[in-house]
Design a protein around this motif. Structure first.
Motif, PDB file in Angstrom:
ATOM      1  N   SER A  19      -0.053   7.195  -4.767  1.00 52.20           N
ATOM      2  CA  SER A  19       0.465   6.217  -5.760  1.00 52.20           C
ATOM      3  C   SER A  19      -0.236   4.921  -5.853  1.00 52.20           C
ATOM      4  N   LEU A  20      -0.526   4.473  -4.570  1.00 52.97           N
ATOM      5  CA  LEU A  20      -1.100   3.017  -4.506  1.00 52.97           C
ATOM      6  C   LEU A  20      -2.726   2.942  -4.751  1.00 52.97           C
ATOM      7  N   LEU A  21      -3.175   4.275  -4.197  1.00 54.01           N
ATOM      8  CA  LEU A  21      -4.868   4.478  -4.291  1.00 54.01           C
ATOM      9  C   LEU A  21      -5.146   4.636  -5.820  1.00 54.01           C
ATOM     10  N   THR A  22      -4.266   5.409  -6.547  1.00 57.48           N
ATOM     11  CA  THR A  22      -4.818   5.852  -7.868  1.00 57.48           C
ATOM     12  C   THR A  22      -4.557   4.626  -8.856  1.00 57.48           C
ATOM     13  N   LYS A  23      -3.509   3.718  -8.405  1.00 57.98           N
ATOM     14  CA  LYS A  23      -3.336   2.572  -9.171  1.00 57.98           C
ATOM     15  C   LYS A  23      -4.304   1.406  -9.114  1.00 57.98           C
ATOM     16  N   THR A  72       7.448   7.726   7.064  1.00 55.71           N
ATOM     17  CA  THR A  72       8.244   6.544   7.136  1.00 55.71           C
ATOM     18  C   THR A  72       7.583   5.235   7.007  1.00 55.71           C
ATOM     19  N   LYS A  73       8.005   4.448   6.251  1.00 57.08           N
ATOM     20  CA  LYS A  73       7.182   2.928   5.977  1.00 57.08           C
ATOM     21  C   LYS A  73       8.348   1.705   6.096  1.00 57.08           C
ATOM     22  N   ARG A  74       7.807   0.828   6.787  1.00 57.03           N
ATOM     23  CA  ARG A  74       8.483  -0.177   7.158  1.00 57.03           C
ATOM     24  C   ARG A  74       8.054  -1.568   6.535  1.00 57.03           C
ATOM     25  N   TRP A  75       8.955  -2.529   6.020  1.00 59.23           N
ATOM     26  CA  TRP A  75       8.541  -3.798   5.601  1.00 59.23           C
ATOM     27  C   TRP A  75       9.479  -4.974   6.146  1.00 59.23           C
ATOM     28  N   ARG A  76       9.032  -6.099   6.326  1.00 61.11           N
ATOM     29  CA  ARG A  76       9.728  -7.110   6.806  1.00 61.11           C
ATOM     30  C   ARG A  76       9.835  -8.148   5.593  1.00 61.11           C
ATOM     31  N   VAL A  77      11.089  -8.500   5.235  1.00 63.14           N
ATOM     32  CA  VAL A  77      11.444  -9.167   4.122  1.00 63.14           C
ATOM     33  C   VAL A  77      10.993 -10.708   4.250  1.00 63.14           C
ATOM     34  N   THR A  78      10.335 -11.076   3.416  1.00 69.66           N
ATOM     35  CA  THR A  78       9.761 -12.703   3.583  1.00 69.66           C
ATOM     36  C   THR A  78      10.862 -13.390   2.640  1.00 69.66           C
ATOM     37  N   GLU A  79      10.575 -14.748   2.660  1.00 71.32           N
ATOM     38  CA  GLU A  79      11.626 -15.631   1.972  1.00 71.32           C
ATOM     39  C   GLU A  79      11.338 -15.539   0.302  1.00 71.32           C
ATOM     40  N   ALA A  80       9.973 -15.189   0.126  1.00 68.01           N
ATOM     41  CA  ALA A  80       9.651 -14.836  -1.472  1.00 68.01           C
ATOM     42  C   ALA A  80      10.730 -13.885  -2.230  1.00 68.01           C
ATOM     43  N   LEU A 119      10.096  -2.162  -5.923  1.00 70.30           N
ATOM     44  CA  LEU A 119       9.223  -2.065  -6.934  1.00 70.30           C
ATOM     45  C   LEU A 119       8.381  -3.253  -6.893  1.00 70.30           C
ATOM     46  N   HIS A 120       8.771  -4.374  -6.385  1.00 73.96           N
ATOM     47  CA  HIS A 120       7.578  -5.510  -6.275  1.00 73.96           C
ATOM     48  C   HIS A 120       7.068  -5.569  -5.075  1.00 73.96           C
ATOM     49  N   ALA A 121       7.418  -5.633  -3.938  1.00 74.17           N
ATOM     50  CA  ALA A 121       6.666  -5.908  -2.932  1.00 74.17           C
ATOM     51  C   ALA A 121       5.992  -4.496  -2.379  1.00 74.17           C
ATOM     52  N   GLY A 122       6.728  -3.173  -2.598  1.00 73.42           N
ATOM     53  CA  GLY A 122       6.344  -1.946  -2.160  1.00 73.42           C
ATOM     54  C   GLY A 122       5.370  -1.349  -3.231  1.00 73.42           C
ATOM     55  N   GLU A 123       5.346  -2.192  -4.206  1.00 71.39           N
ATOM     56  CA  GLU A 123       4.610  -1.304  -5.785  1.00 71.39           C
ATOM     57  C   GLU A 123       4.858   0.025  -5.968  1.00 71.39           C
ATOM     58  N   PHE A 124       6.152   0.140  -5.625  1.00 72.03           N
ATOM     59  CA  PHE A 124       6.808   1.785  -5.939  1.00 72.03           C
ATOM     60  C   PHE A 124       6.579   2.039  -7.389  1.00 72.03           C
ATOM     61  N   SER A 125       6.408   3.353  -7.629  1.00 71.77           N
ATOM     62  CA  SER A 125       6.373   3.533  -9.267  1.00 71.77           C
ATOM     63  C   SER A 125       7.969   4.031  -9.247  1.00 71.77           C
ATOM     64  N   ARG A 126       8.484   4.059 -10.508  1.00 73.51           N
ATOM     65  CA  ARG A 126       9.974   4.401 -10.668  1.00 73.51           C
ATOM     66  C   ARG A 126      10.016   5.711 -10.532  1.00 73.51           C
ATOM     67  N   PRO A 180      -4.745   1.575   1.314  1.00 76.68           N
ATOM     68  CA  PRO A 180      -3.496   1.426   0.544  1.00 76.68           C
ATOM     69  C   PRO A 180      -2.333   0.547   1.335  1.00 76.68           C
ATOM     70  N   TRP A 181      -2.465   0.833   2.709  1.00 74.03           N
ATOM     71  CA  TRP A 181      -1.141   0.340   3.463  1.00 74.03           C
ATOM     72  C   TRP A 181      -1.777  -0.948   4.272  1.00 74.03           C
ATOM     73  N   THR A 182      -2.798  -1.062   5.025  1.00 77.07           N
ATOM     74  CA  THR A 182      -3.471  -2.065   5.850  1.00 77.07           C
ATOM     75  C   THR A 182      -3.942  -3.133   4.862  1.00 77.07           C
ATOM     76  N   LYS A 183      -4.440  -2.559   3.758  1.00 77.71           N
ATOM     77  CA  LYS A 183      -5.345  -3.419   2.844  1.00 77.71           C
ATOM     78  C   LYS A 183      -6.942  -4.051   3.422  1.00 77.71           C
ATOM     79  N   LYS A 184      -6.930  -3.321   4.483  1.00 77.62           N
ATOM     80  CA  LYS A 184      -8.438  -3.175   5.138  1.00 77.62           C
ATOM     81  C   LYS A 184      -9.448  -2.577   4.209  1.00 77.62           C
ATOM     82  N   LYS A 185     -10.811  -3.055   4.166  1.00 73.94           N
ATOM     83  CA  LYS A 185     -11.784  -2.793   3.501  1.00 73.94           C
ATOM     84  C   LYS A 185     -12.402  -1.366   4.431  1.00 73.94           C
TER      85      LYS A 185
END
Length: 295
Positions: A156-160, A8-16, A27-34, A275-280
Motif C-alpha cells: 500500500s505504501l509503495l503503490t501510493k 508487526t509494525k511499531r510506532w512511537r507517538v510524538t507530541e504532534a 490513518l495519518h501517521a501510519g498512512e493506512f488505507s481505510r 516504504p518503512w525506513t524512508k531510505k533511498k
C-alpha cells in the motif's frame, strides 16, 4: 533470507499526534488505507504499551503503538518450488533479479511456474502469512530487477508513491540507431486484433520513453531507456514504431536470436524510497552475458 513468521509494525507517538485515537493515528501517521485499517480491526490486533486496545483509545505522547497484521488470502496461484534470485530482502521488501523466460504472474494457467508461485512456495515454507505483492512487473522474456512488497501494508505504501520508484532498462535493437538521445512521446493502446499486442494509437494512453544511445553498429544498437510512464510493452512498442524493433522480439517485428529467450530487454537499475525506513535504495544488474555474442 529473513525468517519472520508474522507482520508487526511499531510506532512511537510524538507530541504532534498526542490526543489522536489509534484509528486517527494509523490513518495519518501510519498512512493506512481505510480498507487495510478495517482488516486490522476485524482480524488483526492493536497494542499500546503492550496491552491490546480498541481503535477508539486516545494516545499520549511517548506511547508505543504496535499493529499485528492479519493473515492474508493467498489467491488462486498454485505455490511451486523454484529458484528465487534474491538480490536484497528485509522485513518489508524483496528485490529480485529475474531471468528471462518466466512470467511474473501466470497469464492463464494458475499452475504455470512463475515468480509469484515461487514466492508463495517460499512463504509457505517459512510459515509467512502473506501473499505475493508484485510492485514492478516485467514481461516473461524481460530480465532484470523487480520490486516485491512482502506484505499488504508495504504494498500500500509503495503503490501510493509510484512516482518515487524509477527503473532504467537496456536493450538491443535491430538496425543502426543514430540519435544520441531523445524522447518518444506517443500514446499506446491495445491492438484491435489482439489481447496481447499493443500499438501506438491516437486513442491510446499517454506514453513517454527517454532513450540514450550506448553503442551503434550496422546491424544492431545498444540503447538505455528510462520510462516516464508505465504502459504494457512500452519500450517494445515505441522502438518498433520508430523502425527499430528489439532483437528477438517477434511479437513486434524483430527477428528471433539464437539462444536468446524473446526480446533482448533488461532492467538494469531500480531505485525506490523504502516504504518503512524512508531510505533511498538503488540496485543495479548487468545484462545477460549472452548479449555480447550477437551485439
Amino acid at each position: 533470507m529473513t525468517t519472520q513468521t508474522d507482520v508487526t509494525k511499531r510506532w512511537r507517538v510524538t507530541e504532534a499526534y498526542a490526543g489522536y485515537s489509534i484509528r486517527e493515528f494509523l490513518l495519518h501517521a501510519g498512512e493506512f488505507s481505510r480498507q487495510l485499517l478495517k482488516k486490522v480491526r476485524m482480524d488483526g490486533a492493536v497494542y499500546v504499551n503492550g496491552s491490546q486496545e480498541e481503535m477508539w483509545r486516545p494516545l499520549e505522547r511517548g506511547d508505543e503503538v504496535a499493529i499485528l497484521f492479519p493473515k492474508e488470502e493467498k489467491g488462486a496461484i498454485f505455490p511451486q518450488q523454484g529458484i528465487l534470485p534474491v538480490v536484497f530482502e528485509d522485513d518489508d521488501v524483496m528485490v529480485l533479479n529475474k531471468p528471462a523466460g518466466i512470467p511474473v504472474v501466470p497469464p492463464f494457467d494458475q499452475k504455470e511456474p512463475s515468480i509469484a508461485s515461487y514466492l508463495l512456495f517460499e512463504y509457505e515454507k517459512r510459515k509467512y502469512p502473506c501473499t505475493a505483492h508484485i510492485v514492478t512487473r516485467l514481461d516473461r522474456d524481460t530480465s532484470g530487477l523487480m520490486l516485491i512488497a512482502k506484505h499488504a501494508y508495504s504494498h500500500s505504501l509503495l503503490t501510493k508513491r509510484l512516482d518515487f520508484i524509477s527503473r532504467q532498462y537496456v536493450a538491443i535493437v535491430e538496425g543502426e540507431f543514430r540519435e544520441k538521445e531523445g524522447l518518444i512521446d506517443e500514446p499506446i493502446g491495445r491492438a484491435e486484433d489482439s489481447i496481447i499486442r499493443r500499438v501506438v494509437s491516437p486513442v491510446g494512453k499517454p506514453s513517454k520513453t527517454q532513450y540514450y544511445l550506448i553503442q551503434s553498429k550496422k546491424h544492431c544498437s545498444r540503447i538505455r531507456f528510462k520510462l516516464l510512464t508505465g504502459r504494457t510493452h512500452q519500450i517494445r512498442v515505441h522502438m518498433a514504431y520508430r523502425g527499430y524493433p528489439l532483437a528477438g522480439d517477434t511479437l513486434y517485428g524483430g527477428n528471433k536470436v539464437e539462444g536468446v529467450e524473446g526480446q533482448a530487454l533488461h532492467c538494469e537499475r531500480l531505485h525506490f524510497i523504502h516504504p518503512w525506513t524512508k531510505k533511498k535504495m538503488t540496485f543495479t544488474s548487468e545484462p545477460p552475458k549472452l548479449w555480447d555474442e550477437f551485439a
